[in-house]
Design an enzyme around this catalytic site. Structure first.
Site, PDB file in Angstrom:
ATOM      1  N   GLU A  18      42.729  44.780  53.798  1.00 51.32           N
ATOM      2  CA  GLU A  18      42.464  44.273  55.150  1.00 51.32           C
ATOM      3  C   GLU A  18      40.984  43.911  55.253  1.00 51.32           C
ATOM      4  O   GLU A  18      40.149  44.802  55.473  1.00 51.32           O
ATOM      5  CB  GLU A  18      42.760  45.355  56.202  1.00 51.32           C
ATOM      6  CG  GLU A  18      44.202  45.753  56.334  1.00 51.32           C
ATOM      7  CD  GLU A  18      44.500  46.300  57.738  1.00 51.32           C
ATOM      8  OE1 GLU A  18      45.378  45.723  58.397  1.00 51.32           O
ATOM      9  OE2 GLU A  18      43.857  47.266  58.180  1.00 51.32           O
TER      10      GLU A  18
ATOM     11  N   GLY B 230      48.863  44.434  63.239  1.00 48.70           N
ATOM     12  CA  GLY B 230      48.370  45.074  64.455  1.00 48.70           C
ATOM     13  C   GLY B 230      48.885  44.342  65.684  1.00 48.70           C
ATOM     14  O   GLY B 230      50.040  44.476  66.086  1.00 48.70           O
ATOM     15  N   GLY B 231      48.005  43.525  66.285  1.00 51.89           N
ATOM     16  CA  GLY B 231      48.279  42.843  67.557  1.00 51.89           C
ATOM     17  C   GLY B 231      49.654  42.205  67.668  1.00 51.89           C
ATOM     18  O   GLY B 231      50.344  42.397  68.681  1.00 51.89           O
TER      19      GLY B 231
ATOM     20  N   ASN C 204      51.276  48.639  62.944  1.00 51.24           N
ATOM     21  CA  ASN C 204      50.257  49.596  63.368  1.00 51.24           C
ATOM     22  C   ASN C 204      50.011  49.376  64.859  1.00 51.24           C
ATOM     23  O   ASN C 204      49.355  48.416  65.253  1.00 51.24           O
ATOM     24  CB  ASN C 204      48.970  49.368  62.561  1.00 51.24           C
ATOM     25  CG  ASN C 204      47.856  50.301  62.972  1.00 51.24           C
ATOM     26  OD1 ASN C 204      48.067  51.198  63.797  1.00 51.24           O
ATOM     27  ND2 ASN C 204      46.668  50.096  62.417  1.00 51.24           N
TER      28      ASN C 204
ATOM     29  N   LYS D  92      48.312  51.083  66.840  1.00 50.08           N
ATOM     30  CA  LYS D  92      46.949  51.480  67.240  1.00 50.08           C
ATOM     31  C   LYS D  92      46.999  52.300  68.534  1.00 50.08           C
ATOM     32  O   LYS D  92      47.965  53.008  68.782  1.00 50.08           O
ATOM     33  CB  LYS D  92      46.037  50.261  67.339  1.00 50.08           C
ATOM     34  CG  LYS D  92      46.046  49.439  66.032  1.00 50.08           C
ATOM     35  CD  LYS D  92      44.937  48.442  65.930  1.00 50.08           C
ATOM     36  CE  LYS D  92      45.030  47.692  64.603  1.00 50.08           C
ATOM     37  NZ  LYS D  92      43.958  46.743  64.391  1.00 50.08           N
TER      38      LYS D  92
ATOM     39  N   SER E 203      45.186  39.744  61.185  1.00 44.87           N
ATOM     40  CA  SER E 203      45.636  38.558  61.920  1.00 44.87           C
ATOM     41  C   SER E 203      46.926  37.935  61.394  1.00 44.87           C
ATOM     42  O   SER E 203      47.077  36.713  61.379  1.00 44.87           O
ATOM     43  CB  SER E 203      44.513  37.511  61.959  1.00 44.87           C
ATOM     44  OG  SER E 203      43.403  38.005  62.689  1.00 44.87           O
TER      45      SER E 203
ATOM     46  N   GLY F 117      42.082  41.319  64.000  1.00 46.08           N
ATOM     47  CA  GLY F 117      42.032  40.980  65.425  1.00 46.08           C
ATOM     48  C   GLY F 117      41.242  39.723  65.758  1.00 46.08           C
ATOM     49  O   GLY F 117      40.942  39.467  66.918  1.00 46.08           O
TER      50      GLY F 117
ATOM     51  N   HIS G 152      41.777  53.485  57.621  1.00 50.89           N
ATOM     52  CA  HIS G 152      41.734  52.193  58.327  1.00 50.89           C
ATOM     53  C   HIS G 152      40.285  51.876  58.701  1.00 50.89           C
ATOM     54  O   HIS G 152      39.521  52.785  59.054  1.00 50.89           O
ATOM     55  CB  HIS G 152      42.609  52.257  59.586  1.00 50.89           C
ATOM     56  CG  HIS G 152      42.843  50.907  60.185  1.00 50.89           C
ATOM     57  ND1 HIS G 152      41.905  50.295  60.985  1.00 50.89           N
ATOM     58  CD2 HIS G 152      43.883  50.050  60.083  1.00 50.89           C
ATOM     59  CE1 HIS G 152      42.372  49.106  61.345  1.00 50.89           C
ATOM     60  NE2 HIS G 152      43.570  48.939  60.817  1.00 50.89           N
TER      61      HIS G 152
HETATM   62  P1  13P Z   1      45.594  42.598  63.589  1.00 51.26           P
HETATM   63  O1  13P Z   1      46.949  42.262  63.047  1.00 51.26           O
HETATM   64  O2  13P Z   1      45.569  42.761  65.077  1.00 51.26           O
HETATM   65  O3  13P Z   1      44.540  41.689  63.064  1.00 51.26           O
HETATM   66  O4  13P Z   1      45.255  44.061  63.035  1.00 51.26           O
HETATM   67  C1  13P Z   1      45.379  44.295  61.687  1.00 51.26           C
HETATM   68  C2  13P Z   1      45.262  45.745  61.459  1.00 51.26           C
HETATM   69  O5  13P Z   1      44.213  46.332  61.674  1.00 51.26           O
HETATM   70  C3  13P Z   1      46.455  46.459  61.004  1.00 51.26           C
HETATM   71  O6  13P Z   1      46.148  47.734  60.582  1.00 51.26           O
END
Ligand code: 13P
Length: 237
Positions: free
Chosen positions: A154, A217-218, A7, A9, A196, A160, A87
């Protein structure tokens, strides 16, 4: 086979997206399924052969006068087969509630797009986690004619932050979601974990058999970290 869902974002300029895409084309993901979810404007650039395309959202109506939104038909015409729905960032910053999310889920089923339905408790809701998850699932899914669906657990407090739940908690929550869906919706669905996930914890997370994949995400923004995660998952069964 695990799902690895990136993702991206609201990240990358066009130039950055293009170079990310070029690097993506060099990744080898054979045993698992890689799904990339870039920002809308970049979807048409992401046309590689080693991954599928997903959107980060869809509009709640089919087509027409809805300024600033992107419809599921438009997204399909750009190549998506998956869509992230509900989300927590959309729930928090765009005030999406379970009733709106339900409309989006119904559109996904109508159009044969596989929804990646995000559910999860906030820090304040930790004590009543299962109650929260149950309400999210039921308000969104009750009486819909379900087709293929991926559920992403999640925990909001994990996104994050670098914090993940204890592994036995992830295990029991995913077990609970699978059982709940089987018993109440007669469906066996893939349940993935997000929050994370990174190259340091992927190996230990992957010992949890109940996890069918990861919503990242990150860590997925850095192509070398994504490569490492894919490599680690490739050597597992
Ligand atoms: P992180 O992996 O940055 O914690 O984000 C998770 C997320 O929101 C994936 O949709």
């Amino acid at each position: 086979m695990k799902l690895i869902i990136s993702n991206l974002k609201m990240n990358f300029t066009l130039e950055e997206a293009k170079s990310y895409k070029e690097a993506l084309d060099t990744l080898e993901c054979k045993k698992n399924t890689l799904i990339i979810c870039p920002s809308y404007p970049y979807l048409s650039y992401f046309n590689g052969k080693n991954y599928y395309l997903g959107s980060q959202n869809i509009a709640s109506r089919k087509m027409g006068s809805l300024t600033g939104e992107v419809s599921i038909e438009q997204l399909i015409s750009l190549g998506i087969q998956y869509a992230i729905i509900g989300h927590s960032e959309r729930r928090i910053y765009s005030n999406e509630d379970d009733h709106l999310i339900r409309k989006k889920m119904a559109l996904c089923f109508d159009y044969h797009v596989v929804p990646i339905l995000c559910i999860g408790e906030s820090l304040e809701e930790k004590e009543k986690k299962l109650e929260v998850l149950k309400k999210q699932l039921d308000t969104v899914l009750y009486d819909l004619e379900l087709k293929e669906i991926i559920i992403a657990y999640e925990p909001v407090w994990s996104i994050g932050t670098g914090n993940t739940p204890a592994h036995d908690e992830i295990k029991s929550t995913l077990q609970w979601i699978k059982e709940y869906m089987k018993n109440n919706y007669s469906i066996e669905c893939k349940v993935i974990y997000g929050g994370s996930v990174n190259q340091r914890n992927i190996e230990s997370l992957n010992r949890i058999e109940e996890i069918d994949g990861y919503l990242i995400g990150g860590a997925s923004l850095k192509i070398e970290e994504l490569r490492k995660i894919i490599e680690i998952l490739e050597v597992k069964k």
